[in-house]
Scaffold this active site. Structure first.
Site, PDB file in Angstrom:
ATOM      1  N   CYS A 313       0.824  -1.212   0.000  1.00 28.95           N
ATOM      2  CA  CYS A 313       0.000   0.000   0.000  1.00 28.95           C
ATOM      3  C   CYS A 313       0.857   1.262   0.000  1.00 28.95           C
ATOM      4  O   CYS A 313       0.445   2.296  -0.523  1.00 28.95           O
ATOM      5  CB  CYS A 313      -0.955  -0.002   1.180  1.00 28.95           C
ATOM      6  SG  CYS A 313      -0.152  -0.199   2.785  1.00 28.95           S
ATOM      7  N   HIS A 722      -1.882   1.064   7.447  1.00 26.73           N
ATOM      8  CA  HIS A 722      -2.257   1.000   6.036  1.00 26.73           C
ATOM      9  C   HIS A 722      -2.140   2.401   5.447  1.00 26.73           C
ATOM     10  O   HIS A 722      -2.522   3.391   6.082  1.00 26.73           O
ATOM     11  CB  HIS A 722      -3.694   0.487   5.936  1.00 26.73           C
ATOM     12  CG  HIS A 722      -4.156   0.240   4.541  1.00 26.73           C
ATOM     13  ND1 HIS A 722      -3.576  -0.688   3.707  1.00 26.73           N
ATOM     14  CD2 HIS A 722      -5.163   0.805   3.829  1.00 26.73           C
ATOM     15  CE1 HIS A 722      -4.209  -0.692   2.549  1.00 26.73           C
ATOM     16  NE2 HIS A 722      -5.172   0.211   2.592  1.00 26.73           N
TER      17      HIS A 722
END
EC number: 3.4.19.12
Length: 781
Positions: A313, A722
């Protein structure tokens, strides 16, 4: 069916792949895939794999298979399509090396791309069947790279290898932390058996770091998470001395010292990787507003998502932010780039220019930004997999070549370095460098506080400015809320952080004008500004020598423009007097050697000359001096010999630079001649020709910006979380990229309800933001 002349010529040399990398998942120059998902013409039906070198090209509108034939002369391909078989859902963080024939149903069709407008079918001869069978059963290059990246995850360390547990029978019934009584997230010290709770894990169990406190008090390095111990003798082991997860090869034997039989144990808690996977999955699928409304999926050009390749990510978010900039779009999605791809002699898998062009086409064309077939509304897209780009960038890199979590800003710096280091032959002729838009110049001002003289120096920066974040705890009467969510901090503005960055600081200074140890005031400001300003809020900090994330709300104007004129340098001012240059480095000598020579009775000037002349230690310099005991000129100050008469030595054939250095070091013509004959290869005092200075990049005026994109790290820990990205696509339209999911972002003012101004304060994990300069009447961008 008759065979063609191309088959007849190539058949004797055709052989199944053995040592070759086989590219069969997708085209090497675009994201047209071999996988058929029931879509319409948006996805071409399969890719063609060259039966000579096993490179893949598409058979759709872009005809990259035909381009490969035009560059290499390879004419025989197998057109390959495959349909995924049903798979079990992912339950733990792993890559299983499953044979691809067990994952897909395949269709193979041999063709000659040189005949019949690029697609003449070939008869399935024994030769072709043998080669196609080899392609079908070979592990694809992308899967091979993925498995290799996962394989080197955890290793033992010197502390786990040398553990010597003290025998100590433990009763773990009703186990709890020895310090706080917590009964979950417990870590067992593998040296003494102490039980202490771990650090709080985002999305996992609570913790008060008493296991870490035990290490700090005792030095016992390794602990195992009690609830993850399995009957096979495995478990989550952490080495506090290395500050990393490790493997204990003898875990069962070490636990036996505490009376624990691992064969009778069973795993009762999630491992760290399972907690991480669960948290990432939560971020993946929580695509709703705070009031529970589903976010609107977006499709089409510039709305393409990037599938997560396993903790990728950080890369996806940075790439979405960069390719939202006109400079990167113009460079890699242009006719210039397509001409380069057609002429490039390197393998597309090894060409960074080709892979970035492939990415630009994938992100901006809109061909792949279509709803996932069969999905219930909201139907998110499947996204594209930048696996080939990630493999190329990570090749040989100890971090980006793995599947571990990485830092988004570090990846951005690394990517810019790779783009700048690309050889000219590997880039399109005359193409603009998009990273120049990120470059700027800093001006450092140094002023002696005694004589008030100043010195100005410049430093060219290639990308990004890291701004400090002031940590100020916010007062709150709701202590229960504090205990649940952690400390509350006062918001910090971008202006305040830049003001702190450019504030004067006082430091010790050896002033060349005062010739004394004084103090100086140093201040750094912007001489020029980049067209695209990258800001990194330094919210990952060392707290008690442990990296931690400080959740300080960072406020950046959302709509802009915000003006940075206050942080621009003014240069040398009327009435300021410049500091003289510092003493040349060539005159520096080893202080200890100088002291030894003066202790032997030599004068400081004589000893200094000897050390400079010999480039050696005290013994070599002493021998040099013993040979010149009667030369009284060696005692003269070195400054007196700075500009000697070199004409006599020049008449002997020495250069002016050689003569000047010899006279400066020896003090007399006779000694200078001897020195020159001893050092015939010395070029003398002539300064080396300096490299051509790089022109100061960026904008000299009108540093006014508007926020273009921002990358945020969600999660309170440096060990988990994330990355997502927001990119402005219109003056009042923001697009939210969460890996392959692309949605219309809620209006920031709505999300920041209650804020006194239009800002992104609610994005308290702002990590990297990109701001475009705003066109004004005084600057042209």
């Amino acid at each position: 069916m008759d065979v063609c002349a191309h088959y007849a010529a190539a058949a004797p040399t055709l052989a199944p792949p053995t040592t070759h990398d086989v590219y069969k998942d997708e085209c090497m120059l675009c994201f047209d895939s071999a996988v058929r998902r029931g879509l319409t013409q948006d996805v071409p039906s399969g890719v063609s794999v060259c039966l000579t070198c096993f490179h893949a090209g598409c058979v759709g509108a872009q005809q990259h298979a035909a381009l490969h034939h035009a560059k290499t002369g390879h004419a025989l391909f197998v057109t390959l399509t495959r349909t995924p078989k049903p798979r079990e859902p992912l339950t733990k963080l792993q890559v299983v090396d499953v044979p691809e024939e067990e994952e897909f149903d395949y269709t193979l069709a041999p063709v000659c791309v040189a005949c019949d407008a690029g697609g003449r079918a070939l008869p399935r001869t024994d030769v072709l069947e043998r080669v196609m069978h080899g392609v079908l059963h070979a592990r694809s290059s992308s899967q091979k790279a993925e498995v290799q990246a996962w394989e080197e995850e955890l290793t033992p360390c010197e502390h786990t290898r040398t553990l010597a547990p003290a025998p100590n029978a433990l009763d773990l019934s009703g186990a709890a932390c020895a310090a706080c009584g917590l009964t979950s997230n417990l870590w067992l010290c593998l040296t003494c058996g102490h039980l202490g709770c771990g650090r709080a894990q985002f999305g996992g169990a609570a913790g008060n770091s008493h296991g870490l406190a035990h290490f700090e008090a005792t030095g016992h390095p390794c602990s195992v998470k009690q609830g993850t111990i399995t009957a096979e003798g495995t478990g989550d082991v952490y080495c506090y001395a290395c500050n990393d997860a490790r493997i204990d090869p003898e875990l069962a034997a070490h636990l036996a010292q505490f009376g624990m039989n691992v064969a009778q144990l069973s795993k009762t808690e999630k491992s760290m990787t399972e907690l991480q996977l669960e948290q990432n999955a939560r971020f993946d699928f929580s695509m709703t507003t705070e009031d529970g409304r589903a976010l609107e999926p977006l499709y089409g050009p510039a709305h393409t998502g990037l599938r997560n390749l396993g903790n990728s990510c950080y890369m996806a978010s940075v790439l979405q932010a960069l390719f939202g900039l006109p400079e990167f779009q113009a460079r890699y999605n242009s006719a210039q780039h397509r001409a380069h791809a057609a002429a490039c002699s390197a393998s597309p898998a090894a060409c960074l220019e080709c892979q970035l062009g492939k990415l630009a086409d994938g992100l901006l064309s809109g061909r792949y930004a279509v709803p996932r077939p069969g999905a219930e509304p909201p139907a998110f897209q499947a996204g594209i997999k930048p696996a080939m780009l990630k493999t190329l960038l990570g090749r040989g890199h100890p971090e980006f070549g793995t599947m571990r979590q990485q830092d988004a800003d570090e990846f951005l710096q690394f990517l810019v370095e790779q783009l700048r280091a690309a050889p000219a032959a590997a880039t399109p002729a005359g193409a603009a460098d998009p990273t120049e838009a990120l470059a700027y110049t800093l001006e450092h001002r140094l002023q002696c506080t005694a004589c008030r003289r100043v010195r100005y120096t410049e430093e060219v920066r290639d990308v990004g400015v890291a701004v400090p974040v002031r940590v100020t705890e916010r007062a709150s009467s709701d202590r229960a809320a504090d205990a649940a969510s952690g400390a509350l901090y006062e918001p910090v503005t971008l202006d305040a952080s830049l003001a702190q960055l450019t504030a004067p600081e006082t430091l010790p200074y050896q002033c060349p004008a005062c010739r004394a140890e004084v103090t100086a005031e140093k201040q750094t400001r912007f001489k020029t500004f980049p067209r695209v300003l990258v800001v990194q809020a330094q919210r990952f900090q060392l707290v008690n020598w442990v990296p931690q994330k400080v959740n300080v709300p960072f406020r950046v104007p959302l709509d802009g423009p915000f003006d940075l004129c206050a942080f621009q340098s003014a240069g040398m001012q009327p009435g300021e007097e410049a500091l003289p240059d510092d003493a040349p480095a060539a005159d520096a000598v080893d202080a200890e050697a100088l002291g030894m020579l003066t202790a032997m009775g030599f004068s400081e000037n004589r000893a200094r000359r000897a050390l400079l002349a010999t480039h050696g230690d005290a013994e070599t310099a002493a021998n040099w001096l013993f040979e010149r005991m009667d030369d009284t000129s060696l005692d003269a100050p070195l400054d007196a010999a700075r500009a000697p008469d070199t004409s006599a030595l020049e008449e002997m054939g020495f250069s002016a630079a050689q003569a000047a250095k010899a006279l400066r070091l020896t003090g007399s013509a006779e000694a200078a001649v001897a020195w020159l004959f001893e050092h015939p290869d010395d070029a003398g005092d002539a300064p080396e020709a300096p490299d051509a200075p790089r022109a100061a990049p960026g904008l000299a005026t009108s540093p006014r910006y508007r926020l273009a994109s921002f990358v945020t790290h969600r999660g309170p820990s440096v060990h988990s979380g994330h990355y997502v990205a927001h990119v402005r696509h219109a003056p009042d339209e923001w697009v939210f990229f969460n890996d392959e999911k692309v949605v219309r972002a809620p209006h920031a003012r709505d999300a920041a309800a209650g804020a006194n101004d239009a800002s992104v304060e609610h994005l308290s994990e702002l990590y990297v933001c990109v701001a475009n300069s705003v066109r004004t009447s005084t600057s042209s961008v």
